[in-house]
Design a protein around this motif. Sequence first.
Motif, PDB file in Angstrom:
ATOM      1  N   ALA A 111       0.839  -1.207   0.000  1.00 17.06           N
ATOM      2  CA  ALA A 111       0.000   0.000   0.000  1.00 17.06           C
ATOM      3  C   ALA A 111       0.874   1.258   0.000  1.00 17.06           C
ATOM      4  O   ALA A 111       0.590   2.218  -0.722  1.00 17.06           O
ATOM      5  CB  ALA A 111      -0.925   0.000   1.213  1.00 17.06           C
ATOM      6  N   ARG A 112       1.928   1.250   0.790  1.00 17.53           N
ATOM      7  CA  ARG A 112       2.829   2.406   0.849  1.00 17.53           C
ATOM      8  C   ARG A 112       3.542   2.611  -0.481  1.00 17.53           C
ATOM      9  O   ARG A 112       3.661   3.736  -0.968  1.00 17.53           O
ATOM     10  CB  ARG A 112       3.835   2.178   1.985  1.00 17.53           C
ATOM     11  CG  ARG A 112       4.522   3.416   2.452  1.00 17.53           C
ATOM     12  CD  ARG A 112       5.093   3.252   3.845  1.00 17.53           C
ATOM     13  NE  ARG A 112       6.180   2.304   3.965  1.00 17.53           N
ATOM     14  CZ  ARG A 112       7.469   2.637   4.056  1.00 17.53           C
ATOM     15  NH1 ARG A 112       7.817   3.899   4.063  1.00 17.53           N
ATOM     16  NH2 ARG A 112       8.381   1.715   4.185  1.00 17.53           N
ATOM     17  N   LEU A 113       3.977   1.523  -1.097  1.00 18.85           N
ATOM     18  CA  LEU A 113       4.664   1.603  -2.381  1.00 18.85           C
ATOM     19  C   LEU A 113       3.721   2.094  -3.479  1.00 18.85           C
ATOM     20  O   LEU A 113       4.071   2.965  -4.266  1.00 18.85           O
ATOM     21  CB  LEU A 113       5.241   0.225  -2.729  1.00 18.85           C
ATOM     22  CG  LEU A 113       6.069   0.128  -4.000  1.00 18.85           C
ATOM     23  CD1 LEU A 113       7.286   1.051  -3.946  1.00 18.85           C
ATOM     24  CD2 LEU A 113       6.505  -1.322  -4.205  1.00 18.85           C
ATOM     25  N   ARG A 114       2.516   1.559  -3.508  1.00 18.87           N
ATOM     26  CA  ARG A 114       1.563   1.964  -4.550  1.00 18.87           C
ATOM     27  C   ARG A 114       1.005   3.359  -4.329  1.00 18.87           C
ATOM     28  O   ARG A 114       0.564   3.999  -5.288  1.00 18.87           O
ATOM     29  CB  ARG A 114       0.445   0.934  -4.670  1.00 18.87           C
ATOM     30  CG  ARG A 114       0.921  -0.329  -5.382  1.00 18.87           C
ATOM     31  CD  ARG A 114      -0.181  -1.280  -5.663  1.00 18.87           C
ATOM     32  NE  ARG A 114       0.260  -2.343  -6.568  1.00 18.87           N
ATOM     33  CZ  ARG A 114      -0.403  -3.467  -6.731  1.00 18.87           C
ATOM     34  NH1 ARG A 114      -1.551  -3.678  -6.071  1.00 18.87           N
ATOM     35  NH2 ARG A 114       0.059  -4.378  -7.561  1.00 18.87           N
ATOM     36  N   ALA A 115       1.027   3.860  -3.108  1.00 21.33           N
ATOM     37  CA  ALA A 115       0.643   5.258  -2.874  1.00 21.33           C
ATOM     38  C   ALA A 115       1.671   6.183  -3.525  1.00 21.33           C
ATOM     39  O   ALA A 115       1.336   7.264  -4.007  1.00 21.33           O
ATOM     40  CB  ALA A 115       0.537   5.535  -1.374  1.00 21.33           C
ATOM     41  N   LEU A 116       2.915   5.742  -3.542  1.00 17.44           N
ATOM     42  CA  LEU A 116       4.006   6.497  -4.141  1.00 17.44           C
ATOM     43  C   LEU A 116       4.039   6.309  -5.662  1.00 17.44           C
ATOM     44  O   LEU A 116       4.238   7.256  -6.412  1.00 17.44           O
ATOM     45  CB  LEU A 116       5.332   6.028  -3.533  1.00 17.44           C
ATOM     46  CG  LEU A 116       6.596   6.653  -4.047  1.00 17.44           C
ATOM     47  CD1 LEU A 116       6.701   8.084  -3.548  1.00 17.44           C
ATOM     48  CD2 LEU A 116       7.794   5.834  -3.578  1.00 17.44           C
ATOM     49  N   ARG A 117       3.854   5.061  -6.105  1.00 14.83           N
ATOM     50  CA  ARG A 117       3.955   4.713  -7.529  1.00 14.83           C
ATOM     51  C   ARG A 117       2.821   3.757  -7.879  1.00 14.83           C
ATOM     52  O   ARG A 117       2.959   2.544  -7.781  1.00 14.83           O
ATOM     53  CB  ARG A 117       5.322   4.059  -7.797  1.00 14.83           C
ATOM     54  CG  ARG A 117       5.588   3.731  -9.255  1.00 14.83           C
ATOM     55  CD  ARG A 117       5.826   4.996 -10.062  1.00 14.83           C
ATOM     56  NE  ARG A 117       6.412   4.681 -11.352  1.00 14.83           N
ATOM     57  CZ  ARG A 117       5.765   4.854 -12.504  1.00 14.83           C
ATOM     58  NH1 ARG A 117       4.542   5.330 -12.528  1.00 14.83           N
ATOM     59  NH2 ARG A 117       6.367   4.566 -13.637  1.00 14.83           N
ATOM     60  N   PRO A 118       1.649   4.313  -8.229  1.00 13.53           N
ATOM     61  CA  PRO A 118       0.510   3.459  -8.578  1.00 13.53           C
ATOM     62  C   PRO A 118       0.901   2.435  -9.658  1.00 13.53           C
ATOM     63  O   PRO A 118       1.634   2.757 -10.577  1.00 13.53           O
ATOM     64  CB  PRO A 118      -0.526   4.447  -9.109  1.00 13.53           C
ATOM     65  CG  PRO A 118      -0.175   5.734  -8.431  1.00 13.53           C
ATOM     66  CD  PRO A 118       1.335   5.736  -8.343  1.00 13.53           C
ATOM     67  N   GLY A 119       0.433   1.231  -9.480  1.00 12.72           N
ATOM     68  CA  GLY A 119       0.735   0.181 -10.446  1.00 12.72           C
ATOM     69  C   GLY A 119       2.020  -0.572 -10.170  1.00 12.72           C
ATOM     70  O   GLY A 119       2.359  -1.498 -10.914  1.00 12.72           O
TER      71      GLY A 119
END
Length: 172
Positions: free
Chosen positions: A138-146
């Motif tokens: 979730a933290r990673l995709r908040a930064l870089r969706p997809g």
Amino acid sequence: MTGFVIHALPVLRGILAIAPMPGSGGEYAADLEHLKDWQPAMVVTMTTSAEMVAAGAGNLGQDVAFLGSRWAHVATPDYGVPDADAMHNWDRAEPIALSALRGGGRVLIHCKGGCGRSGMAALRLMIAAGDAPDAALARLRALRPGAVETSAQMRWARRGGAEATDAGGGIR
């Protein structure tokens, strides 16, 4: 202005980032200058050698070493996961990257577009660093969706925590 955007987040005491491959937008020299200014302790390349050459980044490993950073090449096909040879390099790179992050350093992982393969490797490092898998994603995709594009990449990333006994070879 280049398309080389570094997406960074704190992990352990350092900074973990994902980005597109330097040169993938046609501005290799400018991208390399941006990378130099960011001052990574380590750069992990998740693209194939053919992708690097096609983007004008065939000398990336040497150029990264010239900047004073370590370089690991974990050649992985687009939308894929590391094969046995690439895993050998990953198993050597992972503890070095984790050590850099523990020490407050910066680790940049890139693939061609800065999303799938780089997201997969970043997620694996985040999990190996102690982050809960769902929270890390979730933290990673908040930064870089997809980030993390395929189910195979997700399975590979969630296996995080492999420790290598030898920190040599495959790393510059």
